[in-house]
Write a protein that holds these residues in place. Structure first.
Motif, PDB file in Angstrom:
ATOM      1  N   ARG A  23       0.912  -1.220   0.022  1.00 26.61           N
ATOM      2  CA  ARG A  23       0.008   0.028  -0.021  1.00 26.61           C
ATOM      3  C   ARG A  23       0.762   1.162  -0.007  1.00 26.61           C
ATOM      4  O   ARG A  23       0.577   2.294  -0.620  1.00 26.61           O
ATOM      5  N   HIS A  60      -0.018  -7.686  -4.546  1.00 28.25           N
ATOM      6  CA  HIS A  60      -1.182  -6.499  -4.047  1.00 28.25           C
ATOM      7  C   HIS A  60      -0.767  -5.372  -4.677  1.00 28.25           C
ATOM      8  O   HIS A  60      -1.637  -4.390  -5.004  1.00 28.25           O
ATOM      9  N   GLY A 101      -8.457   2.450  -0.912  1.00 29.44           N
ATOM     10  CA  GLY A 101      -9.429   2.106  -0.090  1.00 29.44           C
ATOM     11  C   GLY A 101     -10.431   1.527  -1.057  1.00 29.44           C
ATOM     12  O   GLY A 101     -11.193   0.464  -0.645  1.00 29.44           O
ATOM     13  N   GLU A 104      -9.631  -1.652  -2.843  1.00 31.16           N
ATOM     14  CA  GLU A 104      -9.983  -2.829  -1.984  1.00 31.16           C
ATOM     15  C   GLU A 104     -11.181  -3.083  -1.337  1.00 31.16           C
ATOM     16  O   GLU A 104     -11.251  -4.116  -1.361  1.00 31.16           O
ATOM     17  N   PHE A 105     -12.169  -2.197  -1.123  1.00 31.06           N
ATOM     18  CA  PHE A 105     -13.484  -2.437  -1.049  1.00 31.06           C
ATOM     19  C   PHE A 105     -13.976  -3.331  -2.220  1.00 31.06           C
ATOM     20  O   PHE A 105     -14.757  -4.222  -1.823  1.00 31.06           O
ATOM     21  N   CYS A 108     -10.818  -6.546  -3.145  1.00 32.37           N
ATOM     22  CA  CYS A 108     -10.098  -7.552  -1.827  1.00 32.37           C
ATOM     23  C   CYS A 108     -11.086  -7.956  -0.751  1.00 32.37           C
ATOM     24  O   CYS A 108     -10.715  -7.559   0.397  1.00 32.37           O
ATOM     25  N   VAL A 111      -9.829  -8.724   2.563  1.00 27.95           N
ATOM     26  CA  VAL A 111      -9.232  -7.819   3.484  1.00 27.95           C
ATOM     27  C   VAL A 111     -10.641  -7.297   3.997  1.00 27.95           C
ATOM     28  O   VAL A 111     -11.571  -6.423   3.372  1.00 27.95           O
ATOM     29  N   TRP A 113     -13.365  -4.746   5.907  1.00 26.92           N
ATOM     30  CA  TRP A 113     -13.490  -3.459   5.492  1.00 26.92           C
ATOM     31  C   TRP A 113     -12.951  -2.595   6.669  1.00 26.92           C
ATOM     32  O   TRP A 113     -12.228  -1.545   6.396  1.00 26.92           O
ATOM     33  N   VAL A 116      -9.411  -2.382   5.759  1.00 22.55           N
ATOM     34  CA  VAL A 116      -9.201  -1.279   4.886  1.00 22.55           C
ATOM     35  C   VAL A 116      -8.845  -0.022   5.226  1.00 22.55           C
ATOM     36  O   VAL A 116      -8.139   0.926   4.907  1.00 22.55           O
ATOM     37  N   GLU A 119      -5.909   0.859   7.508  1.00 19.17           N
ATOM     38  CA  GLU A 119      -4.849   0.832   6.688  1.00 19.17           C
ATOM     39  C   GLU A 119      -4.726   2.235   6.009  1.00 19.17           C
ATOM     40  O   GLU A 119      -3.553   2.657   5.952  1.00 19.17           O
ATOM     41  N   CYS A 120      -5.722   2.653   5.524  1.00 22.07           N
ATOM     42  CA  CYS A 120      -5.644   3.913   4.793  1.00 22.07           C
ATOM     43  C   CYS A 120      -5.488   5.147   5.616  1.00 22.07           C
ATOM     44  O   CYS A 120      -4.855   6.087   5.295  1.00 22.07           O
TER      45      CYS A 120
END
Length: 163
Positions: A23, A60, A101, A104-105, A108, A111, A113, A116, A119-120
């Motif tokens: 990321r 990724h 974000g 990934e929503f 992915c 992962v 929510w 996500v 991490e963001c």
């Protein structure tokens, strides 16, 4: 007195997962795309030469970089209704973090929510402006119920997320 680092301290490089590193590199690459409009292939070659890239989850990273650029207009269409200003007024760092974000929503599901979003938020804290992480948090929390409806509702039903 404890020797443990406070929870708000940045994670040490050694403790970062391959996906977290992916990321970070994707964010740097997307920034180059958003600011310089550099082609994804050129950015990719440059980024893979950066120190520490070998520790990142390269699959990724590839998905985030190439997927976010390919779907940029779609990701923006999801993000824009949640903004309180024009997209052009959003910092390129926060814009790139929101792309990560939203991507990934959408792509992915392995992962969660909440991961996500967390991490963001960490990306925005590390690379963005002073309160950029709060803006990213608000936008992604607004987007999650649309893109991860079943997961968000399940967490709300069990008390893991606010209603």
């Amino acid at each position: 007195m404890s020797d443990a680092a406070p929870s708000h301290a940045p994670r040490k490089a050694a403790s970062k997962s391959g996906r977290t590193r992916a990321r970070e590199f994707a964010l740097q690459a997307l920034y180059q795309h958003l600011v310089g409009r550099n082609p994804a292939t050129d950015i990719d070659v440059f980024t893979r030469d950066l120190s520490g890239f070998h520790k990142a989850d390269s699959a990724h990273y590839d998905a985030l970089l190439h997927g976010s650029i390919a779907e940029g207009a779609e990701l923006d269409a999801l993000i824009v209704p949640l903004l309180d200003r024009k997209l052009e007024e959003i910092s390129p760092i926060e814009h790139a973090v929101m792309w990560i974000g939203a991507y990934e929503f959408r792509h992915c599901p392995d992962v969660p929510w909440r991961v996500v979003i967390n991490e963001c938020i960490e990306l925005a804290k590390s690379f963005g402006g002073t309160d950029g992480h709060k803006y990213v948090n608000a936008v992604l929390n607004g987007l999650a119920p649309t893109l991860r409806a079943v997961e968000v509702e399940a967490d709300r039903a069990t008390g893991k997320a606010r209603p």
